[in-house]
Design a protein around this motif. Structure first.
Motif, mmCIF file in Angstrom:
data_model
loop_
_atom_site.group_PDB
_atom_site.id
_atom_site.type_symbol
_atom_site.label_atom_id
_atom_site.label_comp_id
_atom_site.label_asym_id
_atom_site.label_seq_id
_atom_site.Cartn_x
_atom_site.Cartn_y
_atom_site.Cartn_z
ATOM 1 N N TYR A 91 21.670 24.272 16.565
ATOM 2 C CA TYR A 91 21.192 24.710 15.249
ATOM 3 C C TYR A 91 21.557 23.626 14.237
ATOM 4 C CZ TYR A 91 20.530 29.607 16.711
ATOM 5 O OH TYR A 91 20.110 30.762 17.320
ATOM 6 N N TRP A 92 20.810 23.604 13.131
ATOM 7 C CA TRP A 92 21.243 22.761 12.023
ATOM 8 C C TRP A 92 21.543 23.654 10.837
ATOM 9 C CZ3 TRP A 92 19.142 21.446 7.139
ATOM 10 C CH2 TRP A 92 17.847 21.887 6.867
ATOM 11 N N TYR A 93 22.379 23.124 9.939
ATOM 12 C CA TYR A 93 22.887 23.900 8.813
ATOM 13 C C TYR A 93 22.670 23.112 7.524
ATOM 14 C CZ TYR A 93 25.018 26.449 12.636
ATOM 15 O OH TYR A 93 25.199 27.166 13.799
ATOM 16 N N ALA A 94 22.052 23.762 6.552
ATOM 17 C CA ALA A 94 21.773 23.118 5.274
ATOM 18 C C ALA A 94 23.020 23.168 4.389
ATOM 19 C CB ALA A 94 20.611 23.821 4.576
ATOM 20 N N PRO A 95 23.338 22.067 3.694
ATOM 21 C CA PRO A 95 24.567 22.009 2.908
ATOM 22 C C PRO A 95 24.491 22.832 1.625
ATOM 23 C CG PRO A 95 23.288 20.014 2.588
ATOM 24 C CD PRO A 95 22.588 20.797 3.664
ATOM 25 N N PRO A 96 25.652 23.162 1.056
ATOM 26 C CA PRO A 96 25.685 23.940 -0.185
ATOM 27 C C PRO A 96 25.169 23.159 -1.389
ATOM 28 C CG PRO A 96 27.899 23.243 0.436
ATOM 29 C CD PRO A 96 27.002 22.909 1.589
ATOM 30 N N LEU A 227 9.736 12.172 10.262
ATOM 31 C CA LEU A 227 11.163 12.002 10.532
ATOM 32 C C LEU A 227 11.333 10.930 11.587
ATOM 33 C CD1 LEU A 227 14.152 12.756 10.303
ATOM 34 C CD2 LEU A 227 13.753 14.557 12.012
ATOM 35 N N LEU A 228 11.971 9.831 11.199
ATOM 36 C CA LEU A 228 12.214 8.710 12.102
ATOM 37 C C LEU A 228 13.729 8.559 12.277
ATOM 38 C CD1 LEU A 228 9.399 8.202 10.655
ATOM 39 C CD2 LEU A 228 9.725 5.802 11.255
ATOM 40 N N ARG A 259 13.610 9.867 6.273
ATOM 41 C CA ARG A 259 12.845 11.090 5.999
ATOM 42 C C ARG A 259 11.741 10.737 4.996
ATOM 43 N NH1 ARG A 259 15.270 15.657 8.010
ATOM 44 N NH2 ARG A 259 17.394 15.319 8.818
ATOM 45 N N ARG A 260 10.525 10.798 5.447
ATOM 46 C CA ARG A 260 9.399 10.399 4.611
ATOM 47 C C ARG A 260 8.960 11.525 3.679
ATOM 48 N NH1 ARG A 260 5.911 6.738 9.008
ATOM 49 N NH2 ARG A 260 7.317 4.928 8.901
ATOM 50 N N VAL A 261 8.252 11.137 2.656
ATOM 51 C CA VAL A 261 7.783 12.091 1.654
ATOM 52 C C VAL A 261 6.722 12.996 2.272
ATOM 53 C CG1 VAL A 261 6.642 12.323 -0.586
ATOM 54 C CG2 VAL A 261 8.299 10.487 -0.205
ATOM 55 N N GLN A 276 14.143 17.315 -1.908
ATOM 56 C CA GLN A 276 13.244 18.425 -1.573
ATOM 57 C C GLN A 276 11.800 17.984 -1.352
ATOM 58 O OE1 GLN A 276 14.850 18.075 -4.482
ATOM 59 N NE2 GLN A 276 13.600 18.677 -6.244
ATOM 60 N N HIS A 277 11.498 16.755 -1.709
ATOM 61 C CA HIS A 277 10.148 16.234 -1.505
ATOM 62 C C HIS A 277 9.985 15.548 -0.149
ATOM 63 C CE1 HIS A 277 10.345 15.937 -6.126
ATOM 64 N NE2 HIS A 277 9.707 17.047 -5.796
ATOM 65 N N ARG A 278 11.082 15.435 0.573
ATOM 66 C CA ARG A 278 11.047 14.737 1.857
ATOM 67 C C ARG A 278 11.130 15.714 3.026
ATOM 68 N NH1 ARG A 278 11.677 9.225 1.416
ATOM 69 N NH2 ARG A 278 12.401 8.461 -0.607
ATOM 70 N N ARG A 279 10.758 15.255 4.179
ATOM 71 C CA ARG A 279 10.796 16.045 5.406
ATOM 72 C C ARG A 279 12.228 16.495 5.680
ATOM 73 N NH1 ARG A 279 11.645 17.647 10.968
ATOM 74 N NH2 ARG A 279 9.693 17.451 12.116
ATOM 75 N N ASP A 280 12.409 17.764 5.961
ATOM 76 C CA ASP A 280 13.742 18.304 6.216
ATOM 77 C C ASP A 280 13.857 18.681 7.690
ATOM 78 O OD1 ASP A 280 16.312 19.004 5.570
ATOM 79 O OD2 ASP A 280 15.782 20.675 4.257
#
Length: 306
Positions: A91-96, A227-228, A259-261, A276-280
């Motif tokens: 899993y991945w976890y988004a930071p605060p 995503l590269l 992370r590309r736009v 927030q404009h880039r690939r997550d």
């Protein structure tokens, strides 16, 4: 990656990074070269895309235990990934906040290994009868940092390590390294021009004499092309096993991500582009090959070239 130490999370992450940095020569080599070329002024200016950890799905350990630390500090659990060939969950976890890196936690599905490999792993992990994270003060950064470097189980024998290595290189890595930081990741798109694409950054890294993971190609690209990822190959380090036996084994490594736009924001001026404009998120196929940065097929060939 360095933080101001104003919070518990800062203290914890700094302890992890300081010990990792001291054992992975490529970290300082890359940072010093970036400073010399005026790309950054210090390690603190490098944006850390994510850090990754490996664990074992056994009673009292695994993701269910490990994630408690990060969830307590405001991280949010996101997407699930399954790696069939390597027998892994993740899993991945988004930071605060954007100040902190994403977290990527994987676990080996031990029950899918051969009976012999399971016997070895459970012989060590059966020593753990309660979840060790439950005994931590999660508001004590120093205690959490020390936890990631303590012995969770008895030091393995060289024979057990080598036996696991034949079936699961991931299992062998964890049985020796335990919760040690597996890698940190430089966000290359946050760097100056001429260094802010992965292709250019890889050329820069190779120009320093550092070898890259070639599994799946040097650059691993997501299906959407946004995503590269690439990574160095882990350096061999002398490890001491039970009874004082020694063996050179794979340590940790450094990853790089671009992370590309996202298409809907492609017309934004670059100076207005935010995270927030880039690939997550992540990509299973990319991560599958990045795991192999500690695999002998990559490590042995690279380290003997030096």
């Amino acid at each position: 990656m360095k933080f101001s130490q104003q919070t518990t999370l800062d203290t914890f992450l700094n302890i992890l990074f300081d010990r990792y940095q001291a054992k992975v020569p490529a970290v300082n080599q890359i940072t010093e070269a970036l400073i010399e070329r005026g790309v950054v002024n210090s390690q603190q200016e490098i944006v850390n895309d994510h850090i990754a950890f490996r664990t074992l799905r056994v009673p009292h350990l695994g993701i269910a235990s490990f994630e408690k630390i990060f969830l307590h500090h405001g991280y949010q659990k996101r997407d699930y990934y399954y790696f069939e060939g390597k027998k892994l969950n993740a899993y991945w976890y988004a930071p605060p906040s954007e100040l902190y890196p994403r977290i990527f936690i994987s676990e080996l599905i031990v029950d899918e290994l051969s009976a012999g490999a399971q016997e070895i792993i459970y012989r060590y992990t059966n020593e753990i009868t309660t979840d060790p994270v439950d005994a931590l003060d999660l508001d004590n950064g120093e205690q959490m940092g020390e936890f990631f470097h303590q012995s969770l189980w008895t030091l393995p024998t060289k024979f057990d390590y080598q036996t696991l290595l034949e079936e699961s290189e991931y299992a062998a890595w964890v049985i020796y390294n335990r919760y040690y930081l597996n890698h940190y990741t430089i966000s290359v798109h946050a760097l100056k021009n001429s260094y802010n694409t992965l292709a250019a950054f890889d050329d820069f890294v190779e120009g320093l004499g550092i070898k890259l993971n070639t599994s799946g190609g040097k650059i691993k690209t997501s299906a959407d092309g946004l995503l590269l990822q690439s990574s160095t190959v882990a350096e061999m380090q002398e490890a001491t096993f039970a009874a004082g036996e020694t063996l050179n084994i794979a340590g940790s490594y450094v990853e790089f991500a671009e992370r590309r736009v996202l298409p809907e924001f492609e017309n934004l001026p670059l100076k207005e582009v935010q995270a927030q404009h880039r690939r997550d998120g992540f990509e299973t196929n990319n991560a599958d090959k990045i795991f192999e940065s500690t695999y002998m097929g990559q490590v042995v060939n690279t380290n003997t070239d030096r």
